[in-house]
Design a protein around this motif. Structure first.
Motif, PDB file in Angstrom:
ATOM      1  N   UNK A  81       0.838  -1.210   0.000  1.00 41.20           N
ATOM      2  CA  UNK A  81       0.000   0.000   0.000  1.00 41.20           C
ATOM      3  C   UNK A  81       0.865   1.250   0.000  1.00 41.20           C
ATOM      4  N   UNK A  82       1.916   1.229   0.788  1.00 45.45           N
ATOM      5  CA  UNK A  82       2.836   2.365   0.847  1.00 45.45           C
ATOM      6  C   UNK A  82       3.523   2.557  -0.497  1.00 45.45           C
ATOM      7  N   UNK A  83       3.958   1.439  -1.098  1.00 50.67           N
ATOM      8  CA  UNK A  83       4.617   1.494  -2.413  1.00 50.67           C
ATOM      9  C   UNK A  83       3.665   2.040  -3.470  1.00 50.67           C
ATOM     10  N   UNK A  84       2.399   1.613  -3.443  1.00 47.20           N
ATOM     11  CA  UNK A  84       1.411   2.101  -4.414  1.00 47.20           C
ATOM     12  C   UNK A  84       1.204   3.605  -4.279  1.00 47.20           C
ATOM     13  N   UNK A  85       1.112   4.092  -3.062  1.00 46.99           N
ATOM     14  CA  UNK A  85       0.945   5.528  -2.831  1.00 46.99           C
ATOM     15  C   UNK A  85       2.158   6.294  -3.359  1.00 46.99           C
ATOM     16  N   UNK A  86       3.349   5.784  -3.080  1.00 44.57           N
ATOM     17  CA  UNK A  86       4.574   6.437  -3.558  1.00 44.57           C
ATOM     18  C   UNK A  86       4.662   6.376  -5.085  1.00 44.57           C
ATOM     19  N   UNK A  87       4.232   5.279  -5.678  1.00 46.31           N
ATOM     20  CA  UNK A  87       4.269   5.154  -7.145  1.00 46.31           C
ATOM     21  C   UNK A  87       3.310   6.149  -7.791  1.00 46.31           C
ATOM     22  N   UNK A  88       2.126   6.331  -7.203  1.00 40.23           N
ATOM     23  CA  UNK A  88       1.188   7.331  -7.736  1.00 40.23           C
ATOM     24  C   UNK A  88       1.771   8.733  -7.622  1.00 40.23           C
ATOM     25  N   UNK A  89       2.441   9.003  -6.517  1.00 38.08           N
ATOM     26  CA  UNK A  89       3.068  10.320  -6.334  1.00 38.08           C
ATOM     27  C   UNK A  89       4.179  10.510  -7.361  1.00 38.08           C
ATOM     28  N   UNK A  90       4.974   9.477  -7.609  1.00 38.85           N
ATOM     29  CA  UNK A  90       6.040   9.556  -8.611  1.00 38.85           C
ATOM     30  C   UNK A  90       5.467   9.834  -9.995  1.00 38.85           C
ATOM     31  N   UNK A  91       4.374   9.168 -10.352  1.00 40.65           N
ATOM     32  CA  UNK A  91       3.742   9.389 -11.658  1.00 40.65           C
ATOM     33  C   UNK A  91       3.244  10.830 -11.787  1.00 40.65           C
ATOM     34  N   UNK A  92       2.701  11.364 -10.705  1.00 36.36           N
ATOM     35  CA  UNK A  92       2.237  12.748 -10.732  1.00 36.36           C
ATOM     36  C   UNK A  92       3.424  13.702 -10.920  1.00 36.36           C
ATOM     37  N   UNK A  93       4.534  13.425 -10.250  1.00 36.14           N
ATOM     38  CA  UNK A  93       5.728  14.260 -10.395  1.00 36.14           C
ATOM     39  C   UNK A  93       6.249  14.189 -11.828  1.00 36.14           C
ATOM     40  N   UNK A  95       4.544  13.632 -14.514  1.00 34.67           N
ATOM     41  CA  UNK A  95       3.613  14.394 -15.342  1.00 34.67           C
ATOM     42  C   UNK A  95       3.882  15.896 -15.211  1.00 34.67           C
ATOM     43  N   UNK A  96       4.098  16.338 -13.989  1.00 33.86           N
ATOM     44  CA  UNK A  96       4.405  17.754 -13.766  1.00 33.86           C
ATOM     45  C   UNK A  96       5.715  18.144 -14.436  1.00 33.86           C
ATOM     46  N   UNK A  97       6.705  17.242 -14.389  1.00 31.21           N
ATOM     47  CA  UNK A  97       7.987  17.530 -15.043  1.00 31.21           C
ATOM     48  C   UNK A  97       7.805  17.680 -16.549  1.00 31.21           C
ATOM     49  N   UNK A  98       6.975  16.839 -17.142  1.00 30.71           N
ATOM     50  CA  UNK A  98       6.689  16.945 -18.574  1.00 30.71           C
ATOM     51  C   UNK A  98       6.042  18.290 -18.886  1.00 30.71           C
ATOM     52  N   UNK A  99       5.066  18.671 -18.060  1.00 31.34           N
ATOM     53  CA  UNK A  99       4.408  19.969 -18.247  1.00 31.34           C
ATOM     54  C   UNK A  99       5.394  21.120 -18.078  1.00 31.34           C
ATOM     55  N   UNK A 100       6.246  21.025 -17.077  1.00 33.14           N
ATOM     56  CA  UNK A 100       7.237  22.088 -16.848  1.00 33.14           C
ATOM     57  C   UNK A 100       8.231  22.182 -18.003  1.00 33.14           C
ATOM     58  N   UNK A 101       8.624  21.045 -18.564  1.00 35.44           N
ATOM     59  CA  UNK A 101       9.542  21.061 -19.703  1.00 35.44           C
ATOM     60  C   UNK A 101       8.888  21.745 -20.897  1.00 35.44           C
TER      61      UNK A 101
END
Length: 132
Positions: A81-93, A95-101
């Motif tokens: 569960x902890x890994x899944x939460x961290x993986x979702x957060x990583x995916x969001x980051x 996505x934000x990096x792509x938008x920022x680029x």
């Protein structure tokens, strides 16, 4: 042995403001100790560790509700569960990096045009922002 400390000493040890401690208490992230009759509430080293955990999680982009979920999982064998939460957060980051680029590339183009075009129609950056 846990050293007992006042809210001011707790805040200083955790490198946060006293109001941050109170906010975390109101949010349910840390417990508010019972005030002994005529005395001060006291906190322990465990409270310092918990506040530092919260601050580190915030620096990694976790929202308070996500941090609350992580704290509920603390000490359990819910690593997936902890890994899944961290993986979702990583995916969001990511996505934000792509938008920022993309934003960086667009801004670089605007700045380059601003330096190379004649300004008969005004500022090229403002004209780009106005255009459809």
């Amino acid at each position: 042995m846990d050293e007992k400390m006042t809210i001011g000493r707790l805040a200083a040890a955790a490198k946060v403001n006293v109001e941050t401690v109170r906010f975390y208490q109101r949010s349910g992230l840390i417990d508010e100790p019972i005030r002994p009759h005529g005395g001060y509430r006291t906190y322990s080293d465990g409270d310092i560790r918990r506040i530092r955990f919260i601050k580190r999680a915030q620096l990694l982009g976790f929202a308070l509700d996500e941090i609350s979920s992580l704290l509920r999982l603390e000490g359990s064998l819910a690593c997936s569960s902890t890994r899944d939460l961290a993986a979702r957060k990583r995916a969001m980051v990511e996505s934000k990096l792509t938008d920022l680029q993309a934003m960086k590339i667009a801004l670089e183009g605007m700045v380059a045009r601003c330096g190379s075009e004649e300004r008969n129609d005004g500022c090229p950056i403002i004209q780009t922002l106005i255009a459809d």
